[in-house]
Design an enzyme around this catalytic site. Structure first.
Site, PDB file in Angstrom:
ATOM      1  N   SER A 288      53.057  65.984  17.644  1.00 50.10           N
ATOM      2  CA  SER A 288      51.713  66.428  17.290  1.00 50.10           C
ATOM      3  C   SER A 288      51.089  65.427  16.345  1.00 50.10           C
ATOM      4  O   SER A 288      51.750  64.512  15.857  1.00 50.10           O
ATOM      5  CB  SER A 288      51.764  67.806  16.645  1.00 50.10           C
ATOM      6  OG  SER A 288      51.931  67.660  15.257  1.00 50.10           O
ATOM      7  N   LYS A 289      49.816  65.619  16.092  1.00 51.39           N
ATOM      8  CA  LYS A 289      49.124  64.625  15.261  1.00 51.39           C
ATOM      9  C   LYS A 289      49.668  64.582  13.838  1.00 51.39           C
ATOM     10  O   LYS A 289      49.455  63.625  13.110  1.00 51.39           O
ATOM     11  CB  LYS A 289      47.624  64.872  15.265  1.00 51.39           C
ATOM     12  CG  LYS A 289      47.215  66.156  14.575  1.00 51.39           C
ATOM     13  CD  LYS A 289      45.718  66.196  14.410  1.00 51.39           C
ATOM     14  CE  LYS A 289      45.362  67.335  13.483  1.00 51.39           C
ATOM     15  NZ  LYS A 289      44.344  68.209  13.897  1.00 51.39           N
TER      16      LYS A 289
END
Ligand code: GLU
Length: 430
Positions: free
Chosen positions: A208-209
């Site tokens: 994920s970011k």
């Protein structure tokens, strides 16, 4: 030119995620491999997140990786506009087509698409044959009048003449909706290729970011080499099948094919990326390396103004072999230029636990002071003969010396760099 037309269709979010970059890359590789067209289409129907900045981050990231697009924003093309926000008329027109054949109805202000409910067979180039059935009608225009992702995505793929849809596996579950729509418009289905997920390095789940190393802009800021990052991204779900990991992009383009994409999820591996970056750094000419290092050296202000350029060149030559990315450079080379370098206390303590390092340092210092020719060879000889005379291992000289002149213990190349030691103003035990 072949008839292949592929597209990368990101929704700008304000960052360029490594998984998105890989999707862009695989599309680009396939277009280059087939001499087809690589299109950039901006899926910007979500107004909130579509700022100019968000788009620029995306464009900049793609350009940094060398993924230039043949059609799309900034370059134009015959199938535009390439922003969904500018294609409202096209969507209205396609909605009318569905209304004419009675495939829609309205409920609570939203417009629904009537599915056939027939099994949808997707011959996916990566997953193989996938069968899914859409048994519920779905919304294609919301009550606020805005079209829904599935609808605009399909209309754009049709109107842009997309032949191959290469995208993340998270979209596989949407594909039956898309094929229902495609068939309602009586068009031929594109070839689908859903590429495996990119998992985070540790633990389960998608990268994920928030995970370290997940944003392309981060690598650019950290002075990674774009070619190395791109080479690494190629390996996330693809390989040349011959154990090689580092290949020139021209060769990857030649070898890349949809059939070669792995079914298994790919795991992000920071170490491998660093390894590849190191290899690319080593293969740069010293001039190029020096040029790339200059901004970070200037920024870090570690080099005195009156420095001898040849000396800087020599230092960089050593560092090029050792650093994993240019961002590490200041940390590695400060001690060549300044007496104010930090000492790795843990390493120092470890070394000072054994034997008598202070005595060893005094001995080596006296020997080096009498040395006329300061070279790798003479240094080695000095250490060897001291070790023999005092009946200790050469390590007892080498390790404390490294700590003394560099502040750290790992830099095995230190003693090979005669000129740097000669340069040191203070080579004294503490
Ligand atoms: N905007 C979608 C995404 O960013 C595109 C999906 C597709 O490639 O069809 O995931």
């Amino acid at each position: 030119m072949s008839h292949v037309r592929v597209r990368f269709a990101p929704s700008p979010t304000g960052f360029f995620h490594i998984g998105s970059a890989r999707t862009a890359l695989f599309n680009w590789l396939y277009a280059r491999h087939t001499k087809g067209i690589f299109i950039l289409r901006i899926e910007d129907t979500d107004k909130e997140r579509n700022t100019e900045d968000a788009k620029q981050i995306l464009f900049q990231g793609m350009k940094w990786l060398g993924l230039y697009w043949d059609e799309g924003p900034e370059v134009g093309g015959d199938y535009g506009p390439y922003y969904q926000s500018e294609r409202t008329d096209i969507y209205r027109c396609y909605l009318e087509q569905l209304q004419k054949i009675d495939r829609t109805y309205e409920k609570d202000g939203a417009i629904y698409f009537k599915v056939t409910g027939e099994p949808q067979i997707i011959e996916d180039a990566v997953r193989g044959r996938v069968e899914r059935t859409e048994d519920k009608d779905f919304v294609i225009f919301r009550s606020n009048g805005l079209p829904v992702f599935h609808f605009v995505n399909v209309v754009d793929d049709i109107t842009m003449g997309i032949t191959h849809v290469i995208r993340g596996e998270d979209h596989l579950s949407n594909t039956s909706k898309h094929t229902e729509l495609m068939k309602a418009f009586k068009v031929e289905l594109p070839q689908y290729a859903h590429i495996p997920l990119l998992l985070k390095q540790q633990g389960p789940g998608k990268m994920s970011k928030r995970d370290r190393g997940s944003l392309i802009e981060e690598y650019e800021q950290r002075h990674f080499l774009a070619d190395a990052v791109r080479n690494y991204l190629c390996l996330l779900g693809w390989s040349p099948k011959d154990d090689r990991e580092i290949l020139p992009i021209e060769e990857i383009i030649q070898l890349f094919d949809l059939k070669g994409i792995n079914k298994n999820n790919a795991k992000f591996d920071e170490k491998k990326l660093a390894f590849i970056n190191t290899d690319y750094l080593r293969n740069l000419s010293l001039e190029k390396f020096h040029m790339l290092c200059q901004p970070i050296l200037n920024e870090s202000k570690i080099i005195p103004e009156d420095v001898n350029e040849i000396f800087v060149h020599d230092v960089l030559k050593i560092c090029r072999e050792k650093i994993r990315s240019i961002e590490e450079l200041p940390k590695y080379c400060t001690y060549f230029f300044s007496e104010k370098y930090s000492i790795n206390e843990k390493a120092k303590q470890k070394i000072f636990k054994k034997g008598d390092p202070l005595a060893r340092l005094n001995e080596i210092l006296s020997s080096l002071e009498t040395l006329n020719s300061f070279s790798e060879e003479t240094l080695e000889k000095t250490v060897a003969s001291l070790a023999m005379t005092h009946n200790v291992s050469s390590g007892e000289y080498i390790h404390p010396t490294r700590i003394a002149v560099s502040g750290n213990q790992y830099w095995t190349w230190l003693l090979c760099n005669a000129s740097s030691i000669r340069k040191r103003k203070c080579f004294v035990p503490y």
